[in-house]
Design a protein around this motif. Structure first.
Motif, mmCIF file in Angstrom:
data_model
loop_
_atom_site.group_PDB
_atom_site.id
_atom_site.type_symbol
_atom_site.label_atom_id
_atom_site.label_comp_id
_atom_site.label_asym_id
_atom_site.label_seq_id
_atom_site.Cartn_x
_atom_site.Cartn_y
_atom_site.Cartn_z
ATOM 1 N N GLY A 6 0.821 -1.213 0.000
ATOM 2 C CA GLY A 6 0.000 0.000 0.000
ATOM 3 C C GLY A 6 0.848 1.254 0.000
ATOM 4 O O GLY A 6 0.554 2.219 -0.716
ATOM 5 N N ARG A 7 1.941 1.250 0.800
ATOM 6 C CA ARG A 7 2.824 2.420 0.843
ATOM 7 C C ARG A 7 3.522 2.626 -0.498
ATOM 8 O O ARG A 7 3.682 3.761 -0.964
ATOM 9 C CB ARG A 7 3.855 2.258 1.967
ATOM 10 N N ALA A 8 3.946 1.522 -1.126
ATOM 11 C CA ALA A 8 4.605 1.632 -2.433
ATOM 12 C C ALA A 8 3.627 2.185 -3.478
ATOM 13 O O ALA A 8 3.999 3.023 -4.310
ATOM 14 C CB ALA A 8 5.135 0.267 -2.865
ATOM 15 N N ARG A 9 2.398 1.734 -3.433
ATOM 16 C CA ARG A 9 1.371 2.215 -4.367
ATOM 17 C C ARG A 9 1.121 3.705 -4.133
ATOM 18 O O ARG A 9 1.032 4.490 -5.078
ATOM 19 C CB ARG A 9 0.092 1.404 -4.155
ATOM 20 N N TYR A 10 1.000 4.093 -2.871
ATOM 21 C CA TYR A 10 0.754 5.489 -2.489
ATOM 22 C C TYR A 10 1.882 6.387 -3.006
ATOM 23 O O TYR A 10 1.637 7.434 -3.627
ATOM 24 C CB TYR A 10 0.641 5.553 -0.969
ATOM 25 N N ARG A 11 3.134 5.954 -2.769
ATOM 26 C CA ARG A 11 4.283 6.767 -3.198
ATOM 27 C C ARG A 11 4.357 6.854 -4.723
ATOM 28 O O ARG A 11 4.737 7.896 -5.272
ATOM 29 C CB ARG A 11 5.578 6.185 -2.622
ATOM 30 N N ARG A 12 3.996 5.786 -5.413
ATOM 31 C CA ARG A 12 4.065 5.804 -6.875
ATOM 32 C C ARG A 12 3.072 6.813 -7.462
ATOM 33 O O ARG A 12 3.397 7.535 -8.405
ATOM 34 C CB ARG A 12 3.790 4.399 -7.421
ATOM 35 N N ILE A 13 1.886 6.871 -6.889
ATOM 36 C CA ILE A 13 0.891 7.836 -7.358
ATOM 37 C C ILE A 13 1.368 9.257 -7.097
ATOM 38 O O ILE A 13 1.257 10.144 -7.963
ATOM 39 C CB ILE A 13 -0.471 7.584 -6.664
ATOM 40 N N LEU A 14 1.939 9.488 -5.907
ATOM 41 C CA LEU A 14 2.413 10.830 -5.573
ATOM 42 C C LEU A 14 3.600 11.234 -6.451
ATOM 43 O O LEU A 14 3.711 12.405 -6.840
ATOM 44 C CB LEU A 14 2.816 10.898 -4.099
ATOM 45 N N ARG A 15 4.491 10.286 -6.773
ATOM 46 C CA ARG A 15 5.628 10.609 -7.649
ATOM 47 C C ARG A 15 5.137 11.037 -9.028
ATOM 48 O O ARG A 15 5.653 12.001 -9.609
ATOM 49 C CB ARG A 15 6.569 9.397 -7.777
ATOM 50 N N PHE A 16 4.140 10.334 -9.541
ATOM 51 C CA PHE A 16 3.595 10.713 -10.850
ATOM 52 C C PHE A 16 2.997 12.113 -10.789
ATOM 53 O O PHE A 16 3.238 12.950 -11.669
ATOM 54 C CB PHE A 16 2.519 9.714 -11.282
ATOM 55 N N ALA A 17 2.226 12.391 -9.725
ATOM 56 C CA ALA A 17 1.593 13.703 -9.594
ATOM 57 C C ALA A 17 2.632 14.804 -9.439
ATOM 58 O O ALA A 17 2.509 15.883 -10.034
ATOM 59 C CB ALA A 17 0.634 13.700 -8.404
ATOM 60 N N ALA A 18 3.673 14.545 -8.637
ATOM 61 C CA ALA A 18 4.720 15.559 -8.429
ATOM 62 C C ALA A 18 5.423 15.884 -9.741
ATOM 63 O O ALA A 18 5.693 17.057 -10.048
ATOM 64 C CB ALA A 18 5.721 15.060 -7.389
ATOM 65 N N ARG A 19 5.718 14.867 -10.536
ATOM 66 C CA ARG A 19 6.369 15.094 -11.821
ATOM 67 C C ARG A 19 5.464 15.909 -12.755
ATOM 68 O O ARG A 19 5.927 16.824 -13.442
ATOM 69 C CB ARG A 19 6.710 13.750 -12.461
ATOM 70 N N ALA A 20 4.167 15.576 -12.745
ATOM 71 C CA ALA A 20 3.224 16.306 -13.602
ATOM 72 C C ALA A 20 3.118 17.767 -13.180
ATOM 73 O O ALA A 20 3.121 18.681 -14.018
ATOM 74 C CB ALA A 20 1.854 15.639 -13.553
ATOM 75 N N PHE A 21 3.048 18.008 -11.854
ATOM 76 C CA PHE A 21 2.973 19.385 -11.351
ATOM 77 C C PHE A 21 4.234 20.167 -11.722
ATOM 78 O O PHE A 21 4.163 21.336 -12.119
ATOM 79 C CB PHE A 21 2.788 19.393 -9.835
ATOM 80 N N ALA A 22 5.391 19.530 -11.564
ATOM 81 C CA ALA A 22 6.653 20.206 -11.879
ATOM 82 C C ALA A 22 6.712 20.594 -13.354
ATOM 83 O O ALA A 22 7.154 21.692 -13.714
ATOM 84 C CB ALA A 22 7.834 19.300 -11.510
ATOM 85 N N GLN A 23 6.246 19.699 -14.201
ATOM 86 C CA GLN A 23 6.254 19.979 -15.640
ATOM 87 C C GLN A 23 5.324 21.143 -15.974
ATOM 88 O O GLN A 23 5.713 22.060 -16.719
ATOM 89 C CB GLN A 23 5.827 18.728 -16.407
ATOM 90 N N VAL A 24 4.124 21.128 -15.435
ATOM 91 C CA VAL A 24 3.166 22.210 -15.694
ATOM 92 C C VAL A 24 3.702 23.523 -15.138
ATOM 93 O O VAL A 24 3.622 24.583 -15.788
ATOM 94 C CB VAL A 24 1.789 21.865 -15.075
#
Length: 556
Positions: A6-24
């Motif tokens: 569950g923690r690995a899944r949670y972190r993976r979703i947040l990493r994707f979101a952080a990368r998307a926010f940084a790009q935007v």
């Protein structure tokens, strides 16, 4: 407490979101400030498409709620660019099947008995496997068959551990929403936390099979006297929150035109009846099947029908995603249908504000002009006619009004989004069954009826307004006389407290602006004096912090 998975899944979703926010953030906020706005504009379509594809890959890999997130976002035309929504629209809720032993364990724990005792037979191979559960064919045991009058059934069983997966995914989405709300551009356009909560409510309803069963029974009651529509009976004795047992009503898929013609059924007739039934759900029953894709709608032939009787009917299944139309939304939809039918651009804007799509503060002059042009050129066209329109003409329209539309403060309520999804799927399905299908044709009878109803209500409203005006005129002399008496006696007062508060606020803003200017002057002056008079330069730069603090944190 989350497991390691569950923690690995949670972190993976947040990493994707952080990368998307940084790009935007980099391309949409930073580059334009340094004069590279054209670079951001030139690469925007490709970047948005790549972002959507990365999310689609993430959703397919993770499964669970992420596929539902993609489907939900594909309908958010109000807050997401079309490059993203169009790419996610093709995301299908199809995942590898769970091993049968795992499904057996969930079903037996829920039913409190072995499958061999609960059912006479249970097919190990699933009929369908989705992100939240999967379905198997089964046969009721003799006792249940005698009680229900049914034999063959379909049993939906939730995927093991789906509750924990949903909790992890929603926790990650709530955190991402809080991040998004800190970005001024995003916060001004969409209430991200509210959006996530709307989505969470829909998801919790979808994983509660008791809720789906109740929705199915309500749908059946709405169409109990309608020979055009059928739905599966629920076997309540074998239904729990995680197991749903219902009548097997498998027939011809609504989009299988070859099988329809082989059964002597005209797809054009199916399109017309399907559109009418969906509109009945919206305007008559206020309870709408929000996921009417081909897998959820069957056409059931009736070989025993007599002369003059209907030879087929539509059978709806899967009532996990339903849209209930509240009175205020229904009223706004009526206004919208009337406006579209009468080509009234101002009425359409009013309907959008009434529904809650368009905020009252929005500048609607440009929107009204765009709708007037839209009605004049494309109003009343079906999809087949729109396909014949010169693409350059559509591009010119988008170029002229696209920026104005995207700049409007627009956000669709969740219930309206589900309706839009239902209408979109219905329109697409009907066009596939009948290439000449025009969505306005089935809408027209409803619009005519609504116009007649509106005329009747208008006469009633005029009568009520006339009585109200007469009452005001009757009381007017007395009220004027009372006002004059108070003025002569010196007891007439005015409440200016709100005006004083506004003036105080303006004064505070002015003082903060002066502090900002003072800060800039002291900072620049100190920097210039660092060479000739170092101590004075350092002093001025240090003291500039005081007006800076007042400008940033002074009372607003």
């Amino acid at each position: 407490m989350r497991s390691s998975k569950g923690r690995a899944r949670y972190r993976r979703i947040l990493r994707f979101a952080a990368r998307a926010f940084a790009q935007v953030w980099w391309f949409e906020l930073i580059l334009p400030r340094f004069g590279f706005g054209r670079v951001a504009e030139r690469t925007r379509d490709a970047r948005m498409l790549a972002l959507a594809r990365r999310f689609r890959d993430l959703a397919v890999d993770l499964g669970g709620l992420m596929i539902k997130v993609g489907q939900f976002m594909s309908s958010r035309l109000d807050v997401l660019p079309p490059e993203i929504t169009s790419e996610l629209a093709a995301l299908q809720d199809e995942v590898p099947a769970v091993p049968f032993d795992d499904i057996r364990a969930v079903a037996e724990a829920e039913l409190g008995m072995p499958l061999e005792r609960a059912f006479a037979s249970f097919d190990r191979m699933p009929v369908a496997a989705a992100s939240l559960g999967q379905a198997h064919r089964a046969t009721l045991n003799p006792t249940d068959a005698a009680d229900t009058g049914l034999d063959g059934v379909v049993v939906k069983v939730q995927r093991p551990g789906i509750d924990q997966i949903v909790d992890v995914d929603l926790a990650a989405l709530r955190r991402v929403a809080r991040w998004a709300q800190r970005v001024r551009v995003v916060a001004a356009r969409v209430d991200a936390p509210a959006l996530v909560e709307e989505f969470a409510q829909t998801c919790h309803e979808e994983i509660d099979y008791l809720h789906e069963a109740a929705s199915g029974e309500r749908f059946a009651q709405d169409f109990a006297d309608d020979d055009r529509v059928d739905s599966p009976a629920i076997v309540w004795e074998r239904t729990t929150r995680k197991v749903l047992t219902l009548q097997d009503v498998t027939a011809i898929k609504i989009n299988d035109t070859v099988a329809l013609r082989a059964a002597g059924i005209d797809p054009t007739d199916v399109a017309k009846v399907f559109a009418d039934v969906m509109l009945d759900q919206v305007f008559t029953h206020s309870f709408v099947h929000a996921d009417p894709h081909p897998g959820n709608i069957f056409v059931t032939p009736l070989p025993e029908a007599g002369a003059g009787e209907r030879t087929w009917r539509l059978t709806f299944i899967d009532f996990g995603m339903m849209a209930e139309v509240p009175d205020e939304l229904r009223s706004g939809l009526r206004t919208l249908v009337i406006a579209v039918a009468s080509r009234d651009s101002r009425g359409l804007v009013k309907a959008a504000q009434e529904i809650g799509v368009l905020l009252p503060s929005a500048d609607t002059i440009e929107l009204e002009r765009a709708l007037t042009v839209l009605f004049a050129r494309f109003g009343g066209m079906g999809f087949s006619e729109l396909r014949d329109v010169d693409p350059h003409e559509l591009r010119d329209f988008a170029a002229e009004f696209g920026d104005s539309m995207r700049s409007l403060p627009v956000q669709f309520p969740e219930k309206l989004l589900l309706l839009m999804r239902a209408v979109s799927l219905t329109s697409g399905m009907c066009s596939a069954l009948d290439p000449s299908f025009n969505i306005w044709e089935p809408v027209e009878p409803y619009a005519s009826k609504l116009l007649r109803d509106q005329s009747g209500h208008l006469l009633q409203d005029l009568g009520k307004q006339s009585l109200a005006n007469a009452g005001v005129l009757w009381r007017m002399p007395t009220r004027v006389d009372t006002l004059i008496d108070r003025f002569e006696a010196g007891t007439l007062t005015f409440d200016v407290s709100h005006l004083e508060q506004r003036l105080d606020r303006i004064i505070r803003v002015a003082f903060r602006a002066v502090s900002a200017v003072l800060f800039g002057g002291m900072l620049i002056g100190g920097a210039l004096l660092l060479g000739p008079v170092p101590w004075l330069g350092v002093t001025l730069m240090s003291l500039s912090a005081l007006p800076l603090l007042h400008a940033l944190f002074g009372r607003r």
